[in-house]
Design a protein around this motif. Structure first.
Motif, PDB file in Angstrom:
ATOM      1  N   ASP A  34       0.755  -1.327  -0.011  1.00  0.00           N
ATOM      2  CA  ASP A  34       0.105  -0.051  -0.030  1.00  0.00           C
ATOM      3  C   ASP A  34       0.895   1.248  -0.019  1.00  0.00           C
ATOM      4  OD1 ASP A  34      -2.277  -1.487  -0.069  1.00  0.00           O
ATOM      5  OD2 ASP A  34      -2.549  -1.437   2.235  1.00  0.00           O
ATOM      6  N   ASP A  35       2.026   1.294   0.057  1.00  0.00           N
ATOM      7  CA  ASP A  35       3.170   2.417   0.263  1.00  0.00           C
ATOM      8  C   ASP A  35       3.234   2.970  -1.208  1.00  0.00           C
ATOM      9  OD1 ASP A  35       3.263   1.613   3.025  1.00  0.00           O
ATOM     10  OD2 ASP A  35       5.321   1.061   2.676  1.00  0.00           O
ATOM     11  N   LYS A  36       3.120   4.215  -1.507  1.00  0.00           N
ATOM     12  CA  LYS A  36       3.393   4.725  -2.680  1.00  0.00           C
ATOM     13  C   LYS A  36       3.881   6.068  -2.681  1.00  0.00           C
ATOM     14  CE  LYS A  36      -1.191   7.147  -2.816  1.00  0.00           C
ATOM     15  NZ  LYS A  36      -2.260   7.248  -3.715  1.00  0.00           N
ATOM     16  N   VAL A  37       4.670   6.300  -3.683  1.00  0.00           N
ATOM     17  CA  VAL A  37       5.456   7.529  -3.779  1.00  0.00           C
ATOM     18  C   VAL A  37       4.958   8.229  -5.048  1.00  0.00           C
ATOM     19  CG1 VAL A  37       7.877   8.775  -4.410  1.00  0.00           C
ATOM     20  CG2 VAL A  37       7.657   6.705  -2.929  1.00  0.00           C
ATOM     21  N   THR A  38       4.421   9.498  -5.097  1.00  0.00           N
ATOM     22  CA  THR A  38       4.178  10.203  -6.122  1.00  0.00           C
ATOM     23  C   THR A  38       4.990  11.602  -6.282  1.00  0.00           C
ATOM     24  OG1 THR A  38       2.545  11.418  -4.577  1.00  0.00           O
ATOM     25  CG2 THR A  38       1.760   9.670  -6.060  1.00  0.00           C
ATOM     26  N   ALA A  39       5.035  11.833  -7.588  1.00  0.00           N
ATOM     27  CA  ALA A  39       5.941  13.151  -7.808  1.00  0.00           C
ATOM     28  C   ALA A  39       4.995  14.202  -8.561  1.00  0.00           C
ATOM     29  CB  ALA A  39       7.208  13.078  -8.485  1.00  0.00           C
ATOM     30  N   SER A  40       4.897  15.259  -8.272  1.00  0.00           N
ATOM     31  CA  SER A  40       4.096  15.910  -9.060  1.00  0.00           C
ATOM     32  C   SER A  40       4.802  17.320  -9.434  1.00  0.00           C
ATOM     33  CB  SER A  40       2.615  16.497  -8.309  1.00  0.00           C
ATOM     34  OG  SER A  40       2.705  17.017  -7.168  1.00  0.00           O
ATOM     35  N   GLY A  41       4.878  17.566 -10.784  1.00  0.00           N
ATOM     36  CA  GLY A  41       5.408  18.733 -11.049  1.00  0.00           C
ATOM     37  C   GLY A  41       4.762  19.932 -11.029  1.00  0.00           C
ATOM     38  N   GLY A  42       5.362  21.134 -10.456  1.00  0.00           N
ATOM     39  CA  GLY A  42       4.583  22.234 -10.053  1.00  0.00           C
ATOM     40  C   GLY A  42       4.761  23.326 -11.484  1.00  0.00           C
ATOM     41  N   ILE A  43       4.609  24.536 -11.110  1.00  0.00           N
ATOM     42  CA  ILE A  43       4.690  25.657 -11.683  1.00  0.00           C
ATOM     43  C   ILE A  43       6.279  25.871 -12.419  1.00  0.00           C
ATOM     44  CG2 ILE A  43       2.876  27.004 -10.959  1.00  0.00           C
ATOM     45  CD1 ILE A  43       4.578  28.682  -9.413  1.00  0.00           C
ATOM     46  N   ASN A  44       6.263  26.292 -13.637  1.00  0.00           N
ATOM     47  CA  ASN A  44       7.439  26.644 -14.216  1.00  0.00           C
ATOM     48  C   ASN A  44       7.168  28.399 -14.511  1.00  0.00           C
ATOM     49  OD1 ASN A  44      10.160  26.303 -14.594  1.00  0.00           O
ATOM     50  ND2 ASN A  44       9.745  25.054 -16.721  1.00  0.00           N
ATOM     51  N   GLU A  45       7.764  29.228 -14.020  1.00  0.00           N
ATOM     52  CA  GLU A  45       7.171  30.675 -14.034  1.00  0.00           C
ATOM     53  C   GLU A  45       8.490  31.719 -14.155  1.00  0.00           C
ATOM     54  OE1 GLU A  45       4.788  32.240 -10.978  1.00  0.00           O
ATOM     55  OE2 GLU A  45       5.892  31.307  -9.603  1.00  0.00           O
ATOM     56  N   LEU A  46       8.373  32.726 -14.785  1.00  0.00           N
ATOM     57  CA  LEU A  46       9.117  33.747 -14.613  1.00  0.00           C
ATOM     58  C   LEU A  46       8.921  34.799 -13.514  1.00  0.00           C
ATOM     59  CD1 LEU A  46       9.611  35.176 -18.250  1.00  0.00           C
ATOM     60  CD2 LEU A  46      11.501  34.504 -16.702  1.00  0.00           C
ATOM     61  N   ARG A  47       9.842  35.052 -12.635  1.00  0.00           N
ATOM     62  CA  ARG A  47       9.414  35.732 -11.373  1.00  0.00           C
ATOM     63  C   ARG A  47      10.684  36.382 -10.666  1.00  0.00           C
ATOM     64  NH1 ARG A  47       6.948  32.498  -6.543  1.00  0.00           N
ATOM     65  NH2 ARG A  47       8.187  33.953  -5.384  1.00  0.00           N
ATOM     66  N   THR A  48      10.581  37.384 -10.152  1.00  0.00           N
ATOM     67  CA  THR A  48      11.584  38.081  -9.283  1.00  0.00           C
ATOM     68  C   THR A  48      11.768  37.482  -8.021  1.00  0.00           C
ATOM     69  OG1 THR A  48      11.429  40.239 -10.380  1.00  0.00           O
ATOM     70  CG2 THR A  48      12.362  40.312  -8.180  1.00  0.00           C
TER      71      THR A  48
END
Length: 182
Positions: free
Chosen positions: A45-59
């Motif tokens: 039942d153990d699991k690993v998940t990876a979820s990409g987030g935002i890729n943005e231009l910022r200061t």
């Protein structure tokens, strides 16, 4: 009693000249941490998940006490979240030590511009949905029995001719973690 724990690691890459460079730097650190988390999938039942987030231009700005410092202006940031859900609580300190060993080596450096770092959150201890549903059914049955008892007391005290219980409001539930044995 909790049935499983959730450990989350957020990986952030800041101040890169291109979106691709930020994403690649982020993926390099995320993959190191992902390999650690995957080694601790000990049960089916153990699991690993990876979820990409935002890729943005910022200061990007960093703070030292009450002072702020601009690290970069309008450069690329990429994020990623890694989550391990597992039922083996005894290995949590080992996982934390391994992840923190990687994270400590990649802490934010105010003297660098382009950099990647990770943050390990505190473990969350949770119940599975089937357990929550069973607890809800038990609580609803107890609430119904309590309502009937209260109605019977009301009926005996008020001496109405033919009283009847016409409506029971649906209960509201909230799950709270126990702290300090309370």
């Amino acid at each position: 009693v909790p049935e499983f724990t959730r450990l989350r690691v957020d990986v952030t890459s800041i101040c890169y000249d291109s979106s691709r460079a930020a994403k690649d730097a982020n993926a390099a650190l995320a993959n190191q941490i992902l390999a650690i988390l995957q080694r601790y999938q000990l049960n089916v039942d153990d699991k690993v998940t990876a979820s990409g987030g935002i890729n943005e231009l910022r200061t990007e700005v960093t703070y030292y006490g009450t002072e702020s410092r601009v690290l970069c202006e309008m450069k690329w940031r990429a994020t990623n979240s890694l989550v391990l859900e597992m039922s083996s609580f005894g290995v949590i300190p080992d996982i934390q030590d391994e992840v923190l060993g990687v994270v400590d080596a990649m802490a934010v450096n105010p003297n660098l511009v382009s950099q990647t770092y990770a943050e390990l959150g505190q473990p969350s201890f949770l119940l599975r949905d089937t357990t929550l549903q069973a607890l809800k059914r038990t609580a609803q049955a107890a609430a119904y029995d309590d309502a009937r008892l209260q109605f019977a007391v009301f009926q005996n005290l008020c001496q109405f001719g033919s009283p009847r219980l016409t409506r029971i409001e649906p209960p509201q539930y909230a799950v709270y973690a126990r702290k300090d044995g309370v």
